[in-house]
Design an enzyme around this catalytic site. Sequence first.
Site, short mmCIF file in Angstrom:
data_model
loop_
_atom_site.label_atom_id
_atom_site.label_comp_id
_atom_site.label_asym_id
_atom_site.label_seq_id
_atom_site.Cartn_x
_atom_site.Cartn_y
_atom_site.Cartn_z
CE LYS A 94 -12.19 2.39 0.90
NZ LYS A 94 -11.22 3.78 1.84
CD GLU B 152 -3.31 0.30 2.50
OE1 GLU B 152 -4.57 -0.16 2.10
OE2 GLU B 152 -3.35 0.56 3.63
CG HIS C 290 5.79 -29.89 0.75
ND1 HIS C 290 5.79 -31.48 1.17
CD2 HIS C 290 6.81 -29.70 1.90
CE1 HIS C 290 7.18 -31.55 2.03
NE2 HIS C 290 7.70 -30.67 2.22
O1 PA5 Z 1 -3.06 1.55 6.17
C1 PA5 Z 1 -4.19 2.43 5.89
O2 PA5 Z 1 -3.83 3.80 5.76
C2 PA5 Z 1 -5.41 1.14 5.32
O3 PA5 Z 1 -4.78 0.11 5.46
C3 PA5 Z 1 -6.31 1.75 6.33
O4 PA5 Z 1 -5.98 1.47 7.96
C4 PA5 Z 1 -7.51 0.91 6.84
O5 PA5 Z 1 -7.70 0.88 4.85
C5 PA5 Z 1 -8.69 1.14 7.65
O6 PA5 Z 1 -8.86 2.26 8.06
P1 PA5 Z 1 -10.08 3.00 8.69
O7 PA5 Z 1 -8.57 2.44 9.76
O8 PA5 Z 1 -9.48 4.18 8.91
O9 PA5 Z 1 -10.88 2.38 9.21
#
Ligand code: PA5
Length: 426
Positions: A414, A278, A299
Amino acid sequence: MIKLDLSHSLDKEVFKDYQSKVTIINQMINEKTGLGNDFLGWADWPINYDKEEVERMLKGAKYIRDNYDILVVCGIGGSYLGARCALEALKGLYPDDKLQIIFMGQTFSPNYVAQVLNYLKGKRFAINVISKSGTTTETSISFRLLKDLLEKQVGKEEARKAIYATTDKEKGALKTLATKEGYETFTLPSNIGGRFSVLTAVGLFPLACANIDIKAMLEGAKEARDLYMNDHLDTNICYQYAITRDYMYRHGKSSEMFVTYEPSMSQLSEWLKQLFGESEGKERKALLPTSVTFSTDLHSLGQFIQDGTHVLFETIINVVKPNQDIVIPHDNEDLDGLNYLEGKGLAFVNQKAFEGTLKAHVEDGGVPCNIIYIDEMNEKNLGHLFYFFMRACAMSAYLLGINPFNQPGVEIYKRNMFHLLGKKGY
Ligand code: PA5
């Protein structure tokens, strides 16, 4: 306590070509001037964290342990993976503890959600709902269902005492709800993004509830910060590792495979995949982070690694001393032919599997392998390791010219989903 062995991956001479870039980027991280600099709060967190909040977390954890049998941790992504990874790495997959920890809020799966709700029926459970934005749909739906079940079981007043919210200090739907309902609230600082938040209340409160020594984790992270905030490439293994990633990417590798020899560390690989994937996967750039757990996956994917296309390098996280060992017993008949191993521990066998695999992959398979050695898995070392990887990720992303702290690509699914679900404005 943490060592990096690059003797099977690259020649340290290449560090010279990186020195000037690393010096500039390290200064950017320390002085918080680079891309996404609003989200560099994690870099000094081990010395800046809110001590009063840690004491409040410990108090809340004691209350939960004294009054409930289950804690449901409700969150997704950075609000989920760190706690799960640390819990499994430190307590194993079948922990023998009076408080059970269950995760929800990380899926829309009706099967999963129904099964968890069914399991909780009639049981004494508390909830830690975690969301920085407070608007994440998976988490919000799960929390609505959990809250509903809890209130039906114990009434609104008792439910209020059993719900802990971890969210932004000031804004967001969860903050508004928590304030209105009077839930105990912990904070995710606005300058720390989800995947860099494991050492805040996001990770630490559920871990404290599991009786994990969160102060030792913070101490390990502080130790790492002190070690890795400089640009000395002869000693700074965090940046040495970041350089290998960049070097591999620029020399034909498209994937980094995280390797562990402990099933309890497979969630560490999940945390790593999110951290790097990410943070770096933008502008059609970056390594694809993947993972395997050996010897299990020898395996399955083992064949591809050994003889398949040369797309990857490995980063092996090797815990030198396991917390437990099991000795292989003698058998009078020896029909399984295992008496040659009698009296030997599984730790010895696992170690030989590691050595044999390393040789096979490096020498026969031509796969470069980084090895990170941890002397043992404990709170301090894990805190150190979390910081090591977060700092390496920032360096690695900046070397690629990427802002590590945003995730623009995540919004597209989203938007489509909200449109299809009929949400207003989509
Ligand atoms: O690293 C990030 O920013 C994302 O993975 C968020 O943690 C994830 O989308 C969850 O977001 P939130 O804490 O706003 O629910």
